[in-house]
Design a protein around this motif. Structure first.
Motif, PDB file in Angstrom:
ATOM      1  N   VAL A 111      46.543  31.573  41.821  1.00 56.04           N
ATOM      2  CA  VAL A 111      46.094  30.730  40.691  1.00 56.04           C
ATOM      3  C   VAL A 111      44.498  31.116  40.796  1.00 56.04           C
ATOM      4  N   ARG A 112      44.225  31.785  39.543  1.00 53.20           N
ATOM      5  CA  ARG A 112      42.927  32.276  39.598  1.00 53.20           C
ATOM      6  C   ARG A 112      41.901  31.534  38.419  1.00 53.20           C
ATOM      7  N   LYS A 113      40.873  31.397  38.436  1.00 57.18           N
ATOM      8  CA  LYS A 113      40.037  30.768  37.510  1.00 57.18           C
ATOM      9  C   LYS A 113      39.599  31.858  36.325  1.00 57.18           C
ATOM     10  N   THR A 114      39.722  31.616  35.132  1.00 59.97           N
ATOM     11  CA  THR A 114      39.495  32.296  33.935  1.00 59.97           C
ATOM     12  C   THR A 114      37.773  31.990  33.924  1.00 59.97           C
ATOM     13  N   LYS A 115      37.081  33.140  33.872  1.00 56.95           N
ATOM     14  CA  LYS A 115      35.616  33.166  33.480  1.00 56.95           C
ATOM     15  C   LYS A 115      35.303  33.186  32.075  1.00 56.95           C
ATOM     16  N   THR A 116      34.359  32.445  31.780  1.00 58.32           N
ATOM     17  CA  THR A 116      33.947  32.237  30.298  1.00 58.32           C
ATOM     18  C   THR A 116      32.828  33.381  30.389  1.00 58.32           C
ATOM     19  N   PRO A 117      32.770  33.941  28.970  1.00 59.94           N
ATOM     20  CA  PRO A 117      31.479  34.869  28.655  1.00 59.94           C
ATOM     21  C   PRO A 117      30.312  34.469  29.406  1.00 59.94           C
ATOM     22  N   PHE A 118      29.888  32.974  29.023  1.00 57.20           N
ATOM     23  CA  PHE A 118      28.622  32.681  29.735  1.00 57.20           C
ATOM     24  C   PHE A 118      28.606  32.690  31.124  1.00 57.20           C
TER      25      PHE A 118
ATOM     26  N   GLU B 241      26.495  35.608  35.844  1.00 57.32           N
ATOM     27  CA  GLU B 241      26.914  36.279  36.999  1.00 57.32           C
ATOM     28  C   GLU B 241      26.169  37.693  37.086  1.00 57.32           C
ATOM     29  N   LEU B 242      26.298  38.321  35.808  1.00 58.62           N
ATOM     30  CA  LEU B 242      25.592  39.609  35.657  1.00 58.62           C
ATOM     31  C   LEU B 242      24.140  39.613  36.016  1.00 58.62           C
ATOM     32  N   ARG B 243      23.296  38.576  35.348  1.00 59.65           N
ATOM     33  CA  ARG B 243      22.075  38.506  35.469  1.00 59.65           C
ATOM     34  C   ARG B 243      21.674  38.124  36.935  1.00 59.65           C
ATOM     35  N   ASN B 244      22.501  37.482  37.542  1.00 59.85           N
ATOM     36  CA  ASN B 244      22.121  37.047  38.963  1.00 59.85           C
ATOM     37  C   ASN B 244      22.239  38.514  39.793  1.00 59.85           C
ATOM     38  N   LYS B 245      23.261  39.072  39.463  1.00 60.53           N
ATOM     39  CA  LYS B 245      23.383  40.257  40.265  1.00 60.53           C
ATOM     40  C   LYS B 245      22.398  41.180  40.148  1.00 60.53           C
ATOM     41  N   ILE B 246      21.793  41.503  38.832  1.00 55.45           N
ATOM     42  CA  ILE B 246      20.747  42.295  38.732  1.00 55.45           C
ATOM     43  C   ILE B 246      19.408  41.767  39.520  1.00 55.45           C
ATOM     44  N   LYS B 247      19.400  40.401  39.352  1.00 58.62           N
ATOM     45  CA  LYS B 247      18.009  40.071  40.264  1.00 58.62           C
ATOM     46  C   LYS B 247      18.227  40.052  41.925  1.00 58.62           C
ATOM     47  N   VAL B 248      19.519  40.135  42.364  1.00 57.33           N
ATOM     48  CA  VAL B 248      19.540  40.408  43.530  1.00 57.33           C
ATOM     49  C   VAL B 248      19.463  41.803  44.180  1.00 57.33           C
ATOM     50  N   LEU B 249      19.770  42.638  43.158  1.00 57.60           N
ATOM     51  CA  LEU B 249      19.677  44.178  43.328  1.00 57.60           C
ATOM     52  C   LEU B 249      18.180  44.524  43.094  1.00 57.60           C
TER      53      LEU B 249
ATOM     54  N   TYR C  81      30.133  43.300  32.964  1.00 56.67           N
ATOM     55  CA  TYR C  81      30.966  42.183  33.219  1.00 56.67           C
ATOM     56  C   TYR C  81      32.110  42.785  34.303  1.00 56.67           C
ATOM     57  N   GLN C  82      32.242  41.981  35.456  1.00 61.26           N
ATOM     58  CA  GLN C  82      33.118  42.164  36.455  1.00 61.26           C
ATOM     59  C   GLN C  82      34.498  41.814  35.808  1.00 61.26           C
ATOM     60  N   ARG C  83      35.431  42.350  36.298  1.00 62.41           N
ATOM     61  CA  ARG C  83      36.945  42.227  35.625  1.00 62.41           C
ATOM     62  C   ARG C  83      37.005  40.694  35.463  1.00 62.41           C
ATOM     63  N   GLU C  84      37.604  40.250  34.540  1.00 57.41           N
ATOM     64  CA  GLU C  84      37.979  38.976  34.254  1.00 57.41           C
ATOM     65  C   GLU C  84      39.144  38.504  34.930  1.00 57.41           C
ATOM     66  N   ILE C  85      39.003  37.531  35.432  1.00 59.30           N
ATOM     67  CA  ILE C  85      40.062  36.883  36.330  1.00 59.30           C
ATOM     68  C   ILE C  85      41.130  36.034  35.677  1.00 59.30           C
ATOM     69  N   GLU C  86      42.310  36.439  35.626  1.00 59.58           N
ATOM     70  CA  GLU C  86      43.342  35.903  35.018  1.00 59.58           C
ATOM     71  C   GLU C  86      43.627  34.636  35.676  1.00 59.58           C
ATOM     72  N   SER C  87      43.964  33.769  34.775  1.00 57.85           N
ATOM     73  CA  SER C  87      44.437  32.388  35.188  1.00 57.85           C
ATOM     74  C   SER C  87      46.041  32.265  35.561  1.00 57.85           C
ATOM     75  N   GLY C  88      46.383  31.646  36.548  1.00 55.76           N
ATOM     76  CA  GLY C  88      47.742  31.633  37.003  1.00 55.76           C
ATOM     77  C   GLY C  88      48.312  30.007  36.817  1.00 55.76           C
ATOM     78  N   THR C  89      49.445  30.196  37.009  1.00 60.94           N
ATOM     79  CA  THR C  89      50.003  28.754  37.077  1.00 60.94           C
ATOM     80  C   THR C  89      50.724  28.341  38.199  1.00 60.94           C
TER      81      THR C  89
END
Length: 335
Positions: A221-228, A233-241, A327-335
């Motif tokens: 079961v994986r969490k679906t990430k919103t565009p926000f 996450e992308l902006r944070n990754k850029i800051k880290v790099l 955007y990293q791959r969107e995580i699909e939700s599970g049941t």
């Protein structure tokens, strides 16, 4: 009415484990007024059927030691004398705290970890680290629990406990200090003489594979990430790099690009190399691109050229990896 669950109630409980997905998330935290960027490994939640947990046992792995009169205290002296070298005193104590709840034939319990932390005079985080070490050696396996009848409310974890103490595997025996090794030899000789049998230490067991077999019977079961969330996450990754990249990284890549630019057409160079940069970590170069498509294209079509260019500018390395700033791959939700 539903049958009783492993905790003895009639609620429908959900048992699950976390497993790293291999994806790293960029995060930002504040220490005082200072912003700190850091990397957090993404975890996926895997639900394991209760029947699989009932069937699962740690005791079938490894050769159990026989009962020897005088060699038993609260737990086997073999743990105090030999396994304790690898567990540490805190690990032996925690194992004892957990095992005391596994009375009769029961090999699982769900004690209050905060209470155990207080009894051991250790922080909860410290106790969790000790638990991880006990898991490593195959003495405890922790299952997180949710109550499906109470809106998936988190309950105390369920602990599967090894009750039959195994001999040290040969690999760990060889790691014992010389005095402990001699003492272990004396102990084994006593076992051989008393039980009139030949005992050979088993090879080491990789318990990560044992646990993976249990997890494989569960449902991811994986969490679906919103565009926000993806954008953050992308902006944070850029800051880290941006904080990690060095001037040497920039210089090396600029020199490599100058070599590559002479070997490809201008349109191809602008299409595939514009906006790229690299960071060297130990003996690995990671090439960052604007998108996953560009990363895959560079790796499949230009990897040899990039290696040659980096070698030509005098850089020594063993590996090249490709990553991207979208955007990293969107995580699909599970049941």
């Amino acid at each position: 009415m539903l049958d009783k669950n492993l905790k003895g109630t009639h609620h429908k409980l959900l048992y699950y484990r976390y497993r790293p997905t291999g994806v790293e998330e960029s995060k930002v935290r504040y220490v005082g007024d200072t912003e700190q960027a850091y990397i957090k490994k993404e975890l996926e939640k895997i639900y394991i059927p209760e029947e699989e947990i009932k069937r699962f046992t740690l005791d079938k792995h490894g050769q159990p030691i026989p009962y020897v009169d005088g060699h038993m205290t609260i737990i086997s002296n073999y743990i105090w004398d030999y396994w304790g070298h690898f567990f540490s005193a805190e690990g032996v104590a925690l194992y004892g705290h957990l095992k005391r709840y596994c009375y009769g034939d029961k090999d699982y319990c769900w004690p209050d970890l905060n209470l155990i932390s207080q009894k051991m005079n250790k922080s909860r985080n410290t106790v969790k680290k000790i638990l991880a070490n006990l898991e490593k050696y195959g003495f405890v396996l922790v299952f997180n629990v949710q109550n499906a009848d109470k809106n998936n409310m988190e309950e105390s974890p369920l602990y599967k406990i090894r009750k039959k103490v195994p001999f040290l595997p040969m690999e760990l025996y060889e790691q014992l200090p010389s005095e402990l090794k001699i003492d272990h030899d004396r102990y084994m000789q006593g076992i051989v003489e008393q039980f009139d049998q030949i005992l050979n230490l088993d090879p080491s067991i990789d318990y990560s594979e044992v646990y993976e077999d249990v997890i494989s019977k569960g449902t991811v079961v994986r969490k679906t990430k919103t565009p926000f969330e993806l954008d953050k996450e992308l902006r944070n990754k850029i800051k880290v790099l941006d904080k990690e990249i060095t001037e040497l990284d920039r210089t090396v890549w600029d020199m490599a690009l100058a070599i590559i630019k002479k070997k490809v057409s201008a349109p191809s160079f602008n299409t595939w190399f514009k906006g790229t940069f690299c960071i060297k970590r130990e003996q690995t170069f990671t090439i960052y691109t604007p998108s996953n498509f560009v990363s895959e294209w560079l790796e499949s079509r230009y990897d040899k050229m990039i290696r040659e260019a980096l070698t030509q500018v005098g850089s020594q390395f063993d590996h090249i990896k490709y990553d991207y700033l979208s955007y990293q791959r969107e995580i699909e939700s599970g049941t």
